[in-house]
Design a protein around this motif. Structure first.
Motif: not given
Length: 75
Positions: A1-13, A67-71
């Motif tokens: 069973m997979a859990v789906r989350i929403s992620v906002v990524v900040r690169p070069r932090s 930057r906005q991803k669904i994982i």
């Protein structure tokens, strides 16, 4: 069973971190730049460590180049 989350990524932090501003939503800061998928690889490594799962259990479903991803995380 997979859990789906929403992620906002900040690169070069400066600092790498995983925060959860609300249920199902995460903000992840990574050192890597977005060039050649480096930030995506760093994101997967950081989420795997945070959720204590293998890197192969984490999949970017949508937002490969954004930057906005669904994982999906397989439990």
């Amino acid at each position: 069973m997979a859990v789906r989350i929403s992620v906002v990524v900040r690169p070069r932090s400066k600092q790498q971190s995983v925060t959860r501003p609300s249920a199902g939503n995460y903000r992840v800061a990574v050192h890597a730049s977005p060039q050649s998928g480096e930030a995506n690889r760093a994101l997967i490594e950081l989420l795997a460590k945070h959720f204590s799962v293998a890197k192969s259990a984490i999949r970017i479903v949508r937002g490969q180049n954004a930057r906005q991803k669904i994982i999906d995380i397989d439990a």
